[in-house]
Scaffold this motif. Sequence first.
Motif, PDB file in Angstrom:
ATOM      1  N   ASN A 144      87.361 106.228  55.417  1.00 28.63           N
ATOM      2  CA  ASN A 144      88.689 106.797  55.604  1.00 28.63           C
ATOM      3  C   ASN A 144      89.789 105.728  55.609  1.00 28.63           C
ATOM      4  O   ASN A 144      89.520 104.528  55.699  1.00 28.63           O
ATOM      5  CB  ASN A 144      88.724 107.565  56.931  1.00 28.63           C
TER       6      ASN A 144
ATOM      7  N   ARG B 130      80.538 110.892  56.717  1.00 27.70           N
ATOM      8  CA  ARG B 130      81.817 110.317  57.123  1.00 27.70           C
ATOM      9  C   ARG B 130      81.705 109.860  58.569  1.00 27.70           C
ATOM     10  O   ARG B 130      80.833 110.305  59.308  1.00 27.70           O
ATOM     11  CB  ARG B 130      82.976 111.290  56.920  1.00 27.70           C
TER      12      ARG B 130
ATOM     13  N   LEU C 111      87.809 111.303  61.223  1.00 26.95           N
ATOM     14  CA  LEU C 111      87.064 111.904  60.126  1.00 26.95           C
ATOM     15  C   LEU C 111      87.512 113.333  59.806  1.00 26.95           C
ATOM     16  O   LEU C 111      87.357 113.801  58.670  1.00 26.95           O
ATOM     17  CB  LEU C 111      85.558 111.833  60.391  1.00 26.95           C
TER      18      LEU C 111
END
Length: 273
Positions: free
Chosen positions: A38, A62, A44
């Motif tokens: 990210n 993630r 996330l």
Amino acid sequence: MSASLPADGVEQRLISVLGQQIRVDVRWGSGVPLVVCNGIGAALEVLDPLVSALDPDTTVVRFDVPGTGGSPNSPLPYGFPYLAAVLRGVLGKMGVRGQVDVLGLSWGGALAQQFAFQYPLRCRRLILVSTGTGVLMVPGRPRVLRRMLTPRRFLDHRYASRIAGELYGGSVRRDPAVVERLFDRQLMAGSRVGYLHQLLAGSAWTSLFALPLIRQRTLIVAGTDDPVIPVANARLMAHLLPHSTVHLHPGGHIDLIVDAPTLAAVIERFRRA
């Protein structure tokens, strides 16, 4: 894969890797997993629109970097080589074996590049979105970069909406409130210390000299209206990466999220090719 999963196939855990507590979210599916790194300061959940737009049968990993979202602060500042090692440990502890495709958005693009260079046998393909080569790159607009020095937009979402068009460009200029709604998705805001550690990691790193050594097929996605990372950086990376393809779009810095269906389709085609 975990032995017992919720009905939706999503597993979320807080795991310990190399002295860090990392919150991880895995949507289990099939095929080569996609690992998403990210942007700076973002938890996330901000990636939800992208994950929803991807093939629902794709395994998507993630995570929150230290000091962001549900991951506690790192006791000390860190660099991208260390964070790449943490990511490899996260994948191992979550049972994600074999090769993965790694996508990095903005600041996360630096981590994605480092992971591909550091662990070439683990990374099949590389996807770089709205990112550059680190401290040695074509800089964004000074006023925009000054706003990036503080995590205020993640703590005050109305402020984020007010500056969204100037900061992110693209379709956000027409609907800046989308950023407020996007940041409202975060279950937990990151800390100022965590944000500072991310800034420090970026200030001491460049991939400029390593890119010619990255052998993975690479997709570079860039917006022509990106105030943070000018499109010249995509062209620079394409020149240095030996197996790269560039996809330019008329949007801005975070169109991967605010226009997720369009760019998810581009990513899916690249991963299948």
